[in-house]
Design a protein around this motif. Structure first.
Motif, PDB file in Angstrom:
ATOM      1  N   ASP A  87       0.834  -1.199  -0.028  1.00 51.69           N
ATOM      2  CA  ASP A  87      -0.141   0.216  -0.087  1.00 51.69           C
ATOM      3  C   ASP A  87       0.915   1.429   0.199  1.00 51.69           C
ATOM      4  O   ASP A  87       0.275   2.328   0.173  1.00 51.69           O
ATOM      5  N   VAL A  88       2.171   1.188  -0.178  1.00 51.85           N
ATOM      6  CA  VAL A  88       2.970   2.440  -0.004  1.00 51.85           C
ATOM      7  C   VAL A  88       3.014   3.322  -1.600  1.00 51.85           C
ATOM      8  O   VAL A  88       3.284   4.304  -1.137  1.00 51.85           O
ATOM      9  N   CYS A  89       2.654   2.707  -2.481  1.00 54.48           N
ATOM     10  CA  CYS A  89       2.644   3.286  -3.635  1.00 54.48           C
ATOM     11  C   CYS A  89       1.409   3.028  -4.770  1.00 54.48           C
ATOM     12  O   CYS A  89       0.718   2.123  -4.245  1.00 54.48           O
ATOM     13  N   THR A  90       1.014   3.734  -5.711  1.00 55.67           N
ATOM     14  CA  THR A  90       0.076   3.353  -6.409  1.00 55.67           C
ATOM     15  C   THR A  90       0.492   3.330  -7.952  1.00 55.67           C
ATOM     16  O   THR A  90       1.311   3.901  -8.240  1.00 55.67           O
ATOM     17  N   LEU A 108       0.188  -1.965  -4.979  1.00 56.93           N
ATOM     18  CA  LEU A 108       1.001  -2.851  -5.690  1.00 56.93           C
ATOM     19  C   LEU A 108       0.905  -4.465  -5.447  1.00 56.93           C
ATOM     20  O   LEU A 108       1.492  -5.092  -5.696  1.00 56.93           O
ATOM     21  N   ARG A 109      -0.631  -4.622  -5.288  1.00 54.91           N
ATOM     22  CA  ARG A 109      -1.025  -6.107  -5.471  1.00 54.91           C
ATOM     23  C   ARG A 109      -2.239  -6.191  -6.380  1.00 54.91           C
ATOM     24  O   ARG A 109      -3.058  -6.959  -6.163  1.00 54.91           O
ATOM     25  N   GLY A 110      -2.501  -5.276  -7.251  1.00 53.67           N
ATOM     26  CA  GLY A 110      -3.456  -5.121  -8.066  1.00 53.67           C
ATOM     27  C   GLY A 110      -4.808  -4.932  -7.654  1.00 53.67           C
ATOM     28  O   GLY A 110      -6.088  -4.984  -8.395  1.00 53.67           O
ATOM     29  N   LYS A 111      -5.119  -4.318  -6.233  1.00 51.68           N
ATOM     30  CA  LYS A 111      -6.391  -4.058  -5.582  1.00 51.68           C
ATOM     31  C   LYS A 111      -6.584  -2.611  -6.363  1.00 51.68           C
ATOM     32  O   LYS A 111      -5.791  -1.646  -6.135  1.00 51.68           O
ATOM     33  N   VAL A 112      -7.871  -2.503  -6.728  1.00 57.72           N
ATOM     34  CA  VAL A 112      -8.197  -1.341  -7.529  1.00 57.72           C
ATOM     35  C   VAL A 112      -8.859  -0.209  -6.156  1.00 57.72           C
ATOM     36  O   VAL A 112      -9.638  -0.596  -5.256  1.00 57.72           O
ATOM     37  N   LEU A 113      -8.179   0.839  -5.981  1.00 61.67           N
ATOM     38  CA  LEU A 113      -8.429   1.749  -4.859  1.00 61.67           C
ATOM     39  C   LEU A 113      -9.167   2.894  -5.300  1.00 61.67           C
ATOM     40  O   LEU A 113      -9.944   3.623  -4.634  1.00 61.67           O
ATOM     41  N   ALA A 114      -9.325   3.045  -6.764  1.00 61.15           N
ATOM     42  CA  ALA A 114     -10.207   4.471  -7.334  1.00 61.15           C
ATOM     43  C   ALA A 114     -10.581   3.964  -8.968  1.00 61.15           C
ATOM     44  O   ALA A 114      -9.636   3.273  -9.221  1.00 61.15           O
ATOM     45  N   TRP A 115     -11.711   4.229  -9.222  1.00 59.96           N
ATOM     46  CA  TRP A 115     -12.129   3.753 -10.387  1.00 59.96           C
ATOM     47  C   TRP A 115     -12.941   4.926 -11.182  1.00 59.96           C
ATOM     48  O   TRP A 115     -13.799   5.588 -10.564  1.00 59.96           O
ATOM     49  N   PRO A 150       3.141   7.757  -3.333  1.00 59.89           N
ATOM     50  CA  PRO A 150       3.522   8.015  -4.538  1.00 59.89           C
ATOM     51  C   PRO A 150       3.312   7.393  -5.833  1.00 59.89           C
ATOM     52  O   PRO A 150       3.060   6.167  -5.772  1.00 59.89           O
ATOM     53  N   LEU A 151       3.308   7.661  -7.155  1.00 67.87           N
ATOM     54  CA  LEU A 151       2.740   6.981  -8.182  1.00 67.87           C
ATOM     55  C   LEU A 151       4.020   6.366  -8.674  1.00 67.87           C
ATOM     56  O   LEU A 151       4.967   7.155  -9.077  1.00 67.87           O
ATOM     57  N   VAL A 152       3.986   5.145  -9.003  1.00 71.06           N
ATOM     58  CA  VAL A 152       4.947   4.646  -9.722  1.00 71.06           C
ATOM     59  C   VAL A 152       5.101   4.793 -11.226  1.00 71.06           C
ATOM     60  O   VAL A 152       6.129   5.165 -11.744  1.00 71.06           O
ATOM     61  N   GLY A 153       3.853   4.686 -11.866  1.00 65.79           N
ATOM     62  CA  GLY A 153       3.750   4.797 -13.419  1.00 65.79           C
ATOM     63  C   GLY A 153       2.420   4.768 -14.064  1.00 65.79           C
ATOM     64  O   GLY A 153       1.591   4.541 -13.305  1.00 65.79           O
ATOM     65  N   ILE A 154       2.194   5.211 -15.034  1.00 68.25           N
ATOM     66  CA  ILE A 154       0.864   4.928 -15.904  1.00 68.25           C
ATOM     67  C   ILE A 154       1.069   3.717 -16.889  1.00 68.25           C
ATOM     68  O   ILE A 154       1.809   3.621 -17.889  1.00 68.25           O
ATOM     69  N   GLY A 155       0.069   2.913 -17.064  1.00 68.96           N
ATOM     70  CA  GLY A 155       0.142   1.879 -18.042  1.00 68.96           C
ATOM     71  C   GLY A 155      -1.281   2.066 -18.887  1.00 68.96           C
ATOM     72  O   GLY A 155      -2.167   2.504 -18.318  1.00 68.96           O
ATOM     73  N   VAL A 156      -0.873   2.023 -20.223  1.00 70.55           N
ATOM     74  CA  VAL A 156      -1.892   2.317 -21.064  1.00 70.55           C
ATOM     75  C   VAL A 156      -2.484   1.178 -22.139  1.00 70.55           C
ATOM     76  O   VAL A 156      -1.381   0.614 -22.636  1.00 70.55           O
ATOM     77  N   ALA A 157      -3.542   0.910 -22.072  1.00 74.23           N
ATOM     78  CA  ALA A 157      -3.960  -0.338 -22.966  1.00 74.23           C
ATOM     79  C   ALA A 157      -4.700   0.559 -24.257  1.00 74.23           C
ATOM     80  O   ALA A 157      -5.770   1.119 -23.943  1.00 74.23           O
ATOM     81  N   VAL A 158      -4.314   0.055 -25.486  1.00 75.33           N
ATOM     82  CA  VAL A 158      -4.904   0.643 -26.509  1.00 75.33           C
ATOM     83  C   VAL A 158      -5.477  -0.529 -27.347  1.00 75.33           C
ATOM     84  O   VAL A 158      -4.960  -1.460 -27.483  1.00 75.33           O
ATOM     85  N   PRO A 159      -6.546   0.107 -28.069  1.00 74.89           N
ATOM     86  CA  PRO A 159      -7.066  -0.954 -29.085  1.00 74.89           C
ATOM     87  C   PRO A 159      -6.463  -0.970 -30.461  1.00 74.89           C
ATOM     88  O   PRO A 159      -7.243  -0.886 -31.421  1.00 74.89           O
ATOM     89  N   SER A 160      -5.222  -1.232 -30.418  1.00 71.18           N
ATOM     90  CA  SER A 160      -4.484  -1.359 -31.635  1.00 71.18           C
ATOM     91  C   SER A 160      -3.187  -2.147 -31.308  1.00 71.18           C
ATOM     92  O   SER A 160      -2.825  -2.329 -30.404  1.00 71.18           O
ATOM     93  N   PRO A 161      -2.834  -2.802 -32.550  1.00 68.52           N
ATOM     94  CA  PRO A 161      -1.500  -3.562 -32.464  1.00 68.52           C
ATOM     95  C   PRO A 161      -0.237  -2.430 -31.772  1.00 68.52           C
ATOM     96  O   PRO A 161      -0.561  -1.401 -31.989  1.00 68.52           O
ATOM     97  N   VAL A 162       0.554  -2.941 -30.944  1.00 65.45           N
ATOM     98  CA  VAL A 162       1.781  -2.119 -30.617  1.00 65.45           C
ATOM     99  C   VAL A 162       3.198  -2.919 -30.725  1.00 65.45           C
ATOM    100  O   VAL A 162       3.155  -4.075 -30.338  1.00 65.45           O
ATOM    101  N   ASP A 163       3.804  -2.056 -31.480  1.00 62.34           N
ATOM    102  CA  ASP A 163       5.288  -2.688 -31.774  1.00 62.34           C
ATOM    103  C   ASP A 163       6.222  -2.367 -30.688  1.00 62.34           C
ATOM    104  O   ASP A 163       6.163  -1.078 -30.402  1.00 62.34           O
TER     105      ASP A 163
END
Length: 416
Positions: A87-90, A108-115, A150-163
């Motif tokens: 719970d120390v990072c998001t 950091l265990r995949g638990k959703v804190l906000a949606w 603190p925030l670790v990073g941002i992951g983005v899922a896109v509806p497109s192939p990604v090279d």
């Protein structure tokens, strides 16, 4: 901008004194076990106790691991237990759907804190979509659960192939209005964190592998059925992307070579038979044969079709059964070719459960080698509509556990 396979030269956390690769492996072990002693680390990792003590000394100042008291004795001094601090990072996970944006803030265990989620014409409005993503990210970061973490990073899922070599480049065929540019660098810079990108079905597969129905296997397929259709594949525990990142485009598998045209330029692709727009068009075509259907007075939206099918409406049931059979044809080919242990369905059709699974399994049974059928379970995702966004956050977590330079240093906490 980064992909899921490497840390780019723009990584902001590059302190040469941060843990070396061996320490990263120990940190990952602590994360996996959650609570573990130094002696257990030495045993599990095949390291000397002195080496483990040195490595733990490097890890503790990061604040990700805390000493939380003594464990049971095995004849000697009682060992100090180390605990990973989930719970120390998001982490922010963003899903760009064909017609919506969703953002999950996780620990950091995949638990959703906000949606946060919002309908939006993603395919046709890139500038507006970028603004929506930024707004929903800010809302999640303003949630009480995010304060002080603190925030670790941002992951983005896109509806497109990604090279993987060019993660910021989107398909001009799938998303022509975007002119091949994701364009979220400003968000990454404003929040001062790395941003990682991958295909939405790949990240749905990653979520299932880490938190869902794939936790007991190293080989699974995830199929997302929504505006478009894609599949993600986990092979030997890793996402398989193919040579140029386009593996898993099951939506453009030709089911009927004489069928209708697809946006990709081919004909009879799976998405022309099972995608959201295809279901709506098929319901409209069949309406005259079901004069008593509750859908007659509707606009044949996918949500309405699903609700009608669940209520036993004849038109809704026919549309869904046909779609399930087409999907079963594609999955049969997938099973014959790759033989995954588990196939997980996500997206729009997943909410229908057995209404989809039964005709789908019947079609698969008739078109697949018996040995492949016996080895594979076809199931509906239990992660629900948050799966892809959570998978996007998991991409960041996985990358950080592979290279701890991605983690910010947080205040060390001690638990009694």
């Amino acid at each position: 901008m980064q992909n899921g396979n490497s840390i780019s030269k723009g990584l902001r956390r590059s302190d040469p004194d941060r843990p070396r690769p061996l320490a990263d492996a120990v940190l990952r072990l602590i994360w996996e076990k959650q609570r573990i002693s130094r002696a257990e680390i030495a045993r599990d990792a095949g390291l000397s106790r002195s080496t483990v003590s040195e490595i733990v000394g490097e890890i503790l100042p990061m604040g990700l691991v805390a000493e939380v008291g003594e464990g049971p004795s095995r004849g000697g001094r009682r060992p100090i237990v180390l605990e990973f601090q989930d719970d120390v990072c998001t982490i922010l996970g963003v899903e760009m759907g064909g017609a919506h944006v969703a953002v999950a803030l996780t620990d950091l265990r995949g638990k959703v804190l906000a949606w946060e989620t919002q309908d939006h014409p993603v395919r046709s409005d890139p500038a507006g979509t970028r603004k929506v993503i930024a707004k929903l990210c800010d809302r999640c970061l303003a949630a009480p659960a995010a304060v002080g973490r603190p925030l670790v990073g941002i992951g983005v899922a896109v509806p497109s192939p990604v090279d993987p070599a060019h993660p910021d480049k989107l398909s001009n065929v799938v998303l022509p209005a975007w002119e091949e540019k994701l364009g979220l660098d400003s968000l990454s810079e404003r929040l001062d964190v790395p941003l990682l990108v991958d295909n939405d079905a790949n990240l749905g597969a990653l979520a299932e592998s880490w938190w869902g129905l794939g936790t007991e296997t190293d080989n699974l397929a995830y199929i997302k059925v929504a505006t478009g259709i894609g599949s993600g594949h986990v092979i030997d525990g890793e996402i398989y992307r193919g040579a140029t990142g386009v593996a898993g485009e099951i939506g453009h598998m030709a089911i009927d070579p004489k069928g209708g045209p697809c946006l990709c330029g081919l004909r009879g692709c799976l998405v022309t038979l099972v995608g959201a727009r295809a279901l709506e068009a098929r319901a409209s075509e069949l309406a005259t044969y079901h004069p008593n259907s509750c859908l007659i007075e509707s606009t044949f939206q996918v949500d309405d079709i699903e609700k009608a099918a669940l209520a036993g409406d004849s038109l809704g049931l026919q549309v869904i059964r046909e779609a399930a059979e087409h999907l079963g044809t594609a999955i049969a080919g997938l099973l014959n070719l790759m033989n995954p242990a588990v196939v997980v369905l996500g997206g729009d059709l997943a909410v229908l459960g057995d209404l989809v699974l039964e005709p789908l399994r019947e079609r698969v049974q008739s078109r697949t080698l018996v040995s492949a059928v016996a080895a594979a379970e076809i199931l509906v995702s239990e992660l629900g509509p948050r799966s892809v966004a959570v998978g996007a956050a998991t991409l960041v977590l996985k990358t950080a556990l592979d290279d701890s330079r991605l983690f910010p240093t947080v205040e060390t906490q001690t638990k009694a």
